[in-house]
Design a protein around this motif. Structure first.
Motif, PDB file in Angstrom:
ATOM      1  N   GLN A 185       0.809  -1.212   0.019  1.00  0.00           N
ATOM      2  CA  GLN A 185       0.215   0.041   0.095  1.00  0.00           C
ATOM      3  C   GLN A 185       0.719   1.414   0.118  1.00  0.00           C
ATOM      4  O   GLN A 185       0.271   2.570   0.117  1.00  0.00           O
ATOM      5  N   ILE A 211       0.380   4.135  -2.577  1.00  0.00           N
ATOM      6  CA  ILE A 211      -0.980   4.861  -2.313  1.00  0.00           C
ATOM      7  C   ILE A 211      -1.007   5.752  -0.993  1.00  0.00           C
ATOM      8  O   ILE A 211      -1.399   7.071  -1.173  1.00  0.00           O
ATOM      9  N   SER A 235      -0.881   2.873  -9.264  1.00  0.00           N
ATOM     10  CA  SER A 235      -1.161   3.859  -8.794  1.00  0.00           C
ATOM     11  C   SER A 235      -2.233   5.048  -9.455  1.00  0.00           C
ATOM     12  O   SER A 235      -2.785   5.861  -8.969  1.00  0.00           O
ATOM     13  N   SER A 263      -7.484   3.594  -7.703  1.00  0.00           N
ATOM     14  CA  SER A 263      -6.200   4.105  -6.854  1.00  0.00           C
ATOM     15  C   SER A 263      -6.407   5.617  -7.070  1.00  0.00           C
ATOM     16  O   SER A 263      -6.266   6.421  -6.107  1.00  0.00           O
ATOM     17  N   THR A 300      -6.559   8.270  -3.932  1.00  0.00           N
ATOM     18  CA  THR A 300      -5.719   9.170  -3.885  1.00  0.00           C
ATOM     19  C   THR A 300      -6.533  10.660  -3.728  1.00  0.00           C
ATOM     20  O   THR A 300      -6.314  11.441  -2.923  1.00  0.00           O
ATOM     21  N   THR A 341      -3.626  -2.871  -6.706  1.00  0.00           N
ATOM     22  CA  THR A 341      -4.025  -1.865  -8.218  1.00  0.00           C
ATOM     23  C   THR A 341      -5.399  -1.563  -7.607  1.00  0.00           C
ATOM     24  O   THR A 341      -5.910  -0.573  -8.608  1.00  0.00           O
TER      25      THR A 341
END
Ligand code: ATP
Ligand code: MG
Length: 397
Positions: free
Chosen positions: A263, A266, A299, A304, A308, A359
């Motif tokens: 992780q 991310i 990412s 993802s 974010t 992913t």
């Protein structure tokens, strides 16, 4: 042939009405900034809906045009002859001389396109078209008239003070003048995509600041210098870029220590966005910009990107979101950032990257992981904010 002026054409869309002068004044300012480094003396003027670059000394046409090609808001750059009105016979003689000098011994198809803003001129537009067309046909043996798809359009504009004559239109970059659309903060890495993203948003008239996260000693001084160089290259179009350099090492190490490694990217990206937003807010930016493109790397899957994006309250502009890599590369080559972007220096994202990053991150799990950072993370973010180094990046040379 040496031209004493360049007529600057800009897009009409979106600039009509009472805000038009703001747009024009911004364009004049940006032209002045853009040609400041060009050798010679110039004066940029605004006259009844037209902008001119008047050349007051000797200059190099190629250098001047190259500079103008980087000023957002310009659609066409037209080298013009400005002929004082001394009667139609005089004008005809000068136009014929111009055409001979530009197209002597060439087989061209052409048409004349006359316009009058001075309606009391003795000939109307159609009469000028016919008279000039005939004069040019007689003078240039290789010339033929084609009113539908001519190779050369000879433009004759009768203005109040003089007559503009030109037949060359060089494409400008388009877009809107810098300063007409607020300020945004670009997350600038050393890669190919983020400089392109910054260029594309600046092209819409936005002042661009930048933030770079480095992780010394894991990332080198050379990697940092590369990002400064990229900001300088972008500044050739966007004007000076304030680059805020954030030391991200302690935050990265802490995440590495506390959280599942798949992780990492991310989690790092979420902290980058949070810090970038703090910097943006402090400096009057209203949005963030990234070089993300759907599916390019783990990412940047839609999942993802959602994970974010979740930490941002400002809009995040991702102008290359739908571009293929090659399309981004094409822009990078066009604007001259590609060669610098591909220099092989390390990036903080690649150093701490996991072999098998998630992913399809689940935001609930990501939030849970962040709980493990509760003890120290706020202090580390504050420390990173305190140690920011700001470099104002301007074009070199
Ligand atoms: P780029 O070519 O722009 O580096 P990338 O394909 O390497 O992009 P990522 O590393 O996933 O993609 O980064 C996605 C975006 O996050 C970048 O386009 C940039 O806007 C931002 N970013 C990544 N690393 C950094 C960094 N070290 N400093 C500032 N912004 C960064
Ligand atoms: Mg990158």
């Amino acid at each position: 042939m040496t031209f004493q002026a360049f007529l600057i054409k800009y897009a009409e869309i979106g600039i009509k009405g009472k805000n038009r002068y703001l747009f024009e004044n911004a364009l004049v300012r940006q032209i002045e900034y853009g040609i400041a480094q060009v050798e010679g003396s110039f004066c940029v003027t605004k006259a009844s809906g037209r902008i001119y670059v008047n050349c007051l000394s000797e200059y190099d046409e190629e250098e001047l045009v190259e500079a103008l090609k980087r000023v957002f808001g310009i659609v066409w750059i037209c080298p013009v002859m400005q002929i004082p009105d001394e009667g139609f016979d005089d004008l005809r003689r000068k136009v014929v001389a111009y055409m001979k000098e530009m197209y002597a011994d060439q087989d061209i198809t052409f048409k004349v396109e006359a316009r009058r803003s001075r309606k009391n001129y003795p000939l109307n537009s159609q009469e000028i078209n016919v008279e000039m067309g005939e004069a040019v046909l007689q003078a240039l043996s290789g010339a033929r008239v084609d009113v539908h798809k001519p190779q050369v359009v000879l433009r004759i504009e009768v203005r109040e003070q003089f007559v503009n004559v030109y037949s060359v239109q060089i494409p400008g970059p388009g877009g809107m003048p810098i300063g007409t659309n607020g300020r945004a903060t670009l997350l600038l890495s050393g890669g190919i995509d983020s400089p392109v993203a910054g260029y594309l948003i600046a092209k819409r008239g936005v002042i661009v600041d930048a933030v770079y996260f480095h992780a010394p000693p894991y990332t080198s001084e050379r990697a940092k210098q590369k990002v400064i160089d990229l900001a300088r290259l972008v500044s050739r179009y966007s004007g000076p870029v304030q680059l805020h350099i954030v030391n991200f090492t302690e935050i990265q190490l802490y995440i590495y220590e506390q959280c599942p490694h798949e992780q990492l990217t991310i989690l790092m990206r979420r902290y980058m966005m949070r810090i970038a937003e703090k910097i943006a807010r402090k400096n009057g930016s209203m949005a963030l910009i990234t070089g993300e493109s759907i599916g390019q790397v783990a990412s940047q899957t839609v999942q993802s990107l959602c994970a974010t994006n979740e930490v941002c309250t400002m809009p995040v502009f991702r102008p290359v979101i739908g571009f293929d890599k090659q399309e981004i590369v094409d822009v990078a080559e066009k604007i001259g950032t590609y060669e610098t972007s591909v220099l092989p220096y390390e990036d903080c994202c690649t150093i701490f990257v996991a072999k098998h990053p998630v992913t399809k991150p689940n935001v609930h799990i990501i939030r849970k992981s962040e709980e493990r950072l509760a003890e120290k993370i706020d202090g580390l973010v504050e420390e990173a904010m305190r140690s920011i180094e700001t470099v104002v990046c301007r074009p070199v040379g």
